[in-house]
Write an enzyme that holds these catalytic residues in place. Sequence first.
Site, PDB file in Angstrom:
ATOM      1  N   HIS A   8      36.624  40.086  44.172  1.00  0.00           N
ATOM      2  CA  HIS A   8      36.235  38.907  43.385  1.00  0.00           C
ATOM      3  C   HIS A   8      34.915  39.146  42.639  1.00  0.00           C
ATOM      4  O   HIS A   8      34.147  40.062  42.956  1.00  0.00           O
ATOM      5  CB  HIS A   8      36.081  37.687  44.300  1.00  0.00           C
ATOM      6  CG  HIS A   8      35.053  37.874  45.368  1.00  0.00           C
ATOM      7  ND1 HIS A   8      33.693  37.772  45.137  1.00  0.00           N
ATOM      8  CD2 HIS A   8      35.173  38.188  46.683  1.00  0.00           C
ATOM      9  CE1 HIS A   8      33.024  37.990  46.244  1.00  0.00           C
ATOM     10  NE2 HIS A   8      33.907  38.256  47.212  1.00  0.00           N
ATOM     11  N   GLU A  81      38.603  37.605  53.606  1.00  0.00           N
ATOM     12  CA  GLU A  81      37.533  38.473  54.090  1.00  0.00           C
ATOM     13  C   GLU A  81      37.552  38.504  55.623  1.00  0.00           C
ATOM     14  O   GLU A  81      38.120  37.619  56.266  1.00  0.00           O
ATOM     15  CB  GLU A  81      36.180  37.952  53.579  1.00  0.00           C
ATOM     16  CG  GLU A  81      34.971  38.805  53.948  1.00  0.00           C
ATOM     17  CD  GLU A  81      35.052  40.243  53.451  1.00  0.00           C
ATOM     18  OE1 GLU A  81      35.911  40.990  53.979  1.00  0.00           O
ATOM     19  OE2 GLU A  81      34.260  40.620  52.580  1.00  0.00           O
TER      20      GLU A  81
END
Length: 203
Positions: A8, A81
């Site tokens: 990202h 994550e």
Amino acid sequence: MNIYIIRHGETEWNIVKKWQGHKNSNLTELGKLQAEKLANKLKNIKFNKIYSSPLGRAYDTAKILKGNRDIDIELDNRLKEINMGVLEGLDREIGIKKYGNTIEQFWNYPHLYNHKEINGESFYSLNNRTKEFLEEIIKKYNKNEHIVIVSHGVTIKSFLFNIKNKNIKEFWDGGHVKNTALTHIYFDNEFKIIKYLDNSHLQ
């Protein structure tokens, strides 16, 4: 099959150095611009599918990469994550003061990392979910298709760990995953790395 694994863009917590993990912070204006630059670089590739972590910073990046293509973005929890437990939302320096030994293990001795100390996720768990995801998509798509995966720094290291068939002690080898870093992998019975953590679109 072409697989594009992308981190990202820059987030608000990246700037102020807070632990993110499963918690989210929004993309900064620079983070959006980083994603737009990468989208421009990839604009002529006909993506067949985009997979994204459901965390907002990844999904917002995926939407920018999608552009006007008429394809779905599928959210998958396996792309989140690594869970950093009680560290999430803390300033990094505060986390180091409270849990310095555990953080030292995390970054420098992953084979010794005691995730239970911070109520976090183990590397074993992370590597299992990324391996499962990889195995699933290589069965699902043919060698001519183009698949995008938008995820997070440690999770991308886990994908590379599995692709390279590494030892856990070597988890961090190979450099840092910067915002919107692109790793392009081709799979046809075996993995071949075409581009590795590439950020040339930002130069």
